[in-house]
Scaffold this active site. Structure first.
Site, PDB file in Angstrom:
ATOM      1  CG  ASP A 288      -2.231   0.706   0.682  1.00  0.00           C
ATOM      2  OD1 ASP A 288      -2.000   1.674  -0.006  1.00  0.00           O
ATOM      3  OD2 ASP A 288      -3.213   0.857   1.693  1.00  0.00           O
TER       4      ASP A 288
HETATM    5  C1  BGC Z   1      -5.399   3.225   0.111  1.00  0.00           C
HETATM    6  C2  BGC Z   1      -5.400   2.031  -0.817  1.00  0.00           C
HETATM    7  C3  BGC Z   1      -5.161   2.849  -2.326  1.00  0.00           C
HETATM    8  C4  BGC Z   1      -4.116   3.413  -2.388  1.00  0.00           C
HETATM    9  C5  BGC Z   1      -3.553   4.035  -3.768  1.00  0.00           C
HETATM   10  C6  BGC Z   1      -3.845   4.087  -0.129  1.00  0.00           C
HETATM   11  O1  BGC Z   1      -3.604   5.179   0.847  1.00  0.00           O
HETATM   12  O2  BGC Z   1      -5.006   2.483   1.285  1.00  0.00           O
HETATM   13  O3  BGC Z   1      -6.484   1.522  -0.716  1.00  0.00           O
HETATM   14  O4  BGC Z   1      -5.430   1.635  -3.081  1.00  0.00           O
HETATM   15  O5  BGC Z   1      -3.777   4.390  -1.268  1.00  0.00           O
HETATM   16  O6  BGC Z   1      -4.458   4.978  -4.002  1.00  0.00           O
END
Ligand code: BGC
Length: 760
Positions: A288
């Site tokens: 993530d």
């Molecule tokens: C979130 C994810 C997301 C990623 C990309 C993160 O902050 O937890 O769910 O896919 O950002 O935007």
């Protein structure tokens, strides 16, 4: 340019040569040959570049690390970008990757397409309340068609984190609290996004997230710590991840939180033993946002050390932190990591690109000429509207207040009534809210020539502007003077025969980084609602929310409550369809609604304790309860009313003994005793009476959505096999144990008819 085109040609030829020469099951070996050749030409830096994923910054969920995308692509420092919006822009980035670099490797282009692209569907929590796998698959298919037309080839969905804490804003993104339902709905997303096998022009790669346990953050506070037993992980939290992965999801994202004290991405047991070995996941694993660099803040490891640990735990791509790209070369020189493991990760990135068909046609997702005709089409919008009507949950309907008859004077009051920019909820950054209709506009159209509509904003979201600012981001609702707004609302209400109060959360009060400690209606909105109820006129609460709220006062004092969540770009029309009775509501809750936030976590499939509370109405000392609140929920899991009524017969079994290799058929007769055609979700639960581990008081095991005409009956049957009764024992073996079970059917997790059988 000539040199660049030359670079592309060998790749395309290689891909075509490999893919045309053999058939069927040989795909993997063709891919292996292709990637072997390609990797044979790659330097260490180019390999690390493939493992580096950066944000374009058009849709931001954290600190933007890079704004010099094009240069990075030219330098072959990145294997993918995400959250870049616009087909033209993506085409240009892809062109640079393919035509202006030595290797010409196309980019993965990711985006958070969670519940639609330009055509926005209800938020996932709402979608789960439809209990409709066909609708969810359709939603994901349309999302993929629109996203792929705009250049995206990878979506960060489905999010399948089980959540039992409505304070956590990201509860909005998932399928609620139940592992079985989550295991059925997650694969529907995957099927919709990936289509046949991701090779089609409109088939994109799904990403199951956030592995694992992100929905169990302590206190419902985003990014917080998680700690739980393995028995609970396997029985209650893992099933939806496993199901989505086994359904063929080609990528997985790991989570921010700790698991057993180790940041999930670095947790070898979780990523290797469980995900890769136990579940056989061989696809692309991505971190993530910025997870690797956050590991030093976690107090776990410096960037170089964390990068090694995450790589060794099987994660192929580093989202944003640049830990892989900036430190692994040094770690390799220091012998802290092997080339073999770097190669493995790079290979998986290339495999994902190969499976998406990007080597054969890097521009397959960049058909800029036809984008406009593929997104936000009348057909997509019609489907989105129909699906939205399925997600609304009728929580209360005293005296059949709903549906409203379009006559007389109807007051529409509340800050959500004229807030078209807030109808889509969180993760709708790819849409164009100015194109959407507000509820006020839709109702005005609806009532033209039939009834008088009196509108008043009524109040702000919160009394305090600072708190309101915290709740708002890119989609603020203009503020007014609280006292004046209230006076105007009361004047409007005084003229009306019925009051529709459009209240709740603003779109950005749920989703990422949107936890709430108090999950009641915000202060000033409660004040407004109390004043409206005090008029004695019928009040319908249209509730906009991304999470279960505490509605104890509202349930006792308002005539009707229709939870419309955040229904997407077509929400306004869909709300009118239900409010004015063209469609009967059929949504059923997938999360328990507590009576009080102090009861959290409150979920239907809990353990019994040795001292369960025998009577919710009176306080019983030395039983498991509260002095100042009952254990009861306000609305149980599975609950939702209809404009029709359904009568359930008693459940019956064809036999009462189940043996290995055999099955039992359970039947229940359901009759529509109302006056309109309506859809009902018939639910099946079981309870394992004694087991080697205490088992929940009930567990969902099946459901059927049926649509009945007034007076029509249907015999609904369920087949029960020993496999459905399995659980993970203390050795984490997936077993069923002989003994007695209760089998229950009914309209929700509370009103059930029960019968006992024995598993031998
Ligand atoms: C979130 C994810 C997301 C990623 C990309 C993160 O902050 O937890 O769910 O896919 O950002 O935007």
């Amino acid at each position: 340019m000539k040199k660049q085109i030359r670079a592309l040609i060998p790749l395309v030829c290689m891909a075509l040569m490999c893919s045309c020469s053999q058939q069927g099951n040989d795909t993997d070996s063709r891919m292996d040959m292709f990637i072997d050749k390609l990797m044979g030409r790659m330097t260490l830096e180019q390999k690390l570049g493939q493992m580096n994923l950066v944000t374009g910054g058009d849709m931001v969920t954290g600190h933007v690390m890079s704004n010099e995308l094009e240069q990075m692509i030219r330098r072959q420092e990145i294997g993918g970008v995400f959250n870049v919006k616009g087909a033209g822009k993506i085409l240009e980035l892809q062109r640079i990757a393919v035509e202006e670099t030595e290797l010409g490797i196309p980019l993965l282009v990711g985006a958070d397409i969670i519940h639609g692209y330009e055509t926005v569907f209800p938020i996932p929590l709402a979608l789960s309340c439809s209990w409709d796998t066909v609708a969810i698959e359709k939603m994901a298919r349309i999302s993929a068609i629109e996203a792929s037309a705009s250049g995206v080839n990878w979506t960060y969905s489905p999010m399948v984190d089980i959540c039992r804490d409505p304070r956590w804003g990201r509860i909005a993104e998932g399928n609620g609290e139940d592992p079985y339902l989550g295991s059925v709905l997650g694969p529907a997303y995957v099927r919709g996004y990936q289509g046949k096998d991701m090779s089609g022009k409109d088939e994109i790669m799904a990403c199951v997230k956030h592995f694992a346990l992100y929905g169990a953050v302590e206190g419902g506070r985003d990014y917080n710590t998680v700690d739980m037993s393995r028995q609970r992980m396997f029985n209650e939290y893992f099933p939806p991840y496993e199901a989505a992965i086994r359904s063929g999801a080609a990528s997985v994202m790991n989570s921010f939180n700790l698991v057993d004290g180790i940041p999930a991405a670095a947790n070898k047991w979780l990523m290797v033993d469980v995900l890769r070995d136990r579940w056989g996941f061989d696809g692309l694993l991505v971190t993530d946002y910025d997870v690797i660099s956050e590991m030093s803040t976690h107090g776990y490891a410096s960037l170089p050390e964390a990068s090694v640990k995450v790589l060794e735990a099987g994660t192929d791509m580093d989202m944003v932190s640049s830990g892989y790209y900036s430190t692994l070369k040094q770690s390799l020189d220091n012998k802290a990591v092997t080339m073999e493991i770097i190669d493995k990760a790079c290979r998986r990135v290339l495999e994902a690109k190969y499976r998406l068909g990007l080597f054969e046609d890097p521009y397959k997702y960049c058909d800029t000429a036809s984008v406009a005709g593929k997104i936000y089409t009348p057909e997509h919008r019609r489907v989105a509207r129909d699906i939205a009507t399925e997600t609304f949950v009728l929580l209360k309907n005293a005296n059949q207040t709903l549906p409203l008859v379009p006559k007389g004077r109807i007051a529409l009051i509340g800050p959500m009534a004229d807030a078209a920019n807030n109808m889509c909820g969180m993760w709708s950054m790819t849409c164009t809210p100015s194109a959407h209709e507000s509820l006020l506009a839709a109702m005005t159209k609806e009532l033209q020539g039939k009834a008088e509509l009196i509108y008043s904003k009524g109040c702000n979201i919160y009394a305090d502007s600072t708190v309101e600012n915290n709740a708002n981001g890119i989609r603020p609702i203009a503020r007014g003077d609280n006292e004046l707004l209230l006076r105007q609302a009361m004047a409007a209400a005084s003229k009306a025969d019925v009051i529709v109060a459009a209240l709740g959360e603003s779109a950005e009060m749920s989703g990422e980084s949107a936890s709430r400690a108090d999950i009641r209606l915000p202060d000033v909105q409660q004040k407004l609602l109390r004043s409206l109820a005090a008029t004695g006129k019928p009040v319908v609460l249209l509730l906009f929310t991304g999470r279960p709220l505490v509605l104890t006062w509202e349930d006792a004092n308002v005539d009707a409550i229709l939870n419309v969540w955040f229904g997407g770009s077509e929400a306004a029309g869909a709300i009118c369809d239900v409010v004015f009775g063209r469609v009967s509501p059929s949504g059923k809750l997938t999360t328990t609604f507590p009576r009080h936030a102090g009861q959290i976590p409150l979920y239907y499939n809990h353990m019994n304790t040795g001292r369960p509370d025998p009577d919710a109405k009176v306080f019983n000392r030395y039983t498991s309860n509260y002095i100042d609140e009952s254990n009861e929920e306000l609305y149980p899991f599975g609950y939702g009313l209809s404009y029709a009524t359904f009568e359930y017969g008693a459940v019956s079994l064809d036999k009462t003994t189940l043996t290995a290799g055999d099955s039992i058929t359970a039947s229940v007769k359901v009759t529509n005793t109302g006056h309109c055609r309506a859809t009902e979700t018939v639910q099946l639960y079981t309870r394992d009476i004694y087991a080697s581990l205490a088992r929940p008081v009930k567990e969902l095991k099946g459901f059927r959505r049926i649509t009945l005409e007034p007076g029509e009956s249907r015999e609904v049957t369920f087949t029960i096999t020993p496999d459905m009764l399995r659980f993970y024992n203390s050795q984490l073996e997936y077993v069923w144990e002989p003994g007695e079970f209760d089998l229950m059917t009914g309209p929700d997790s509370k009103n059930l008819s029960s019968v006992r059988f024995e598993l031998k």
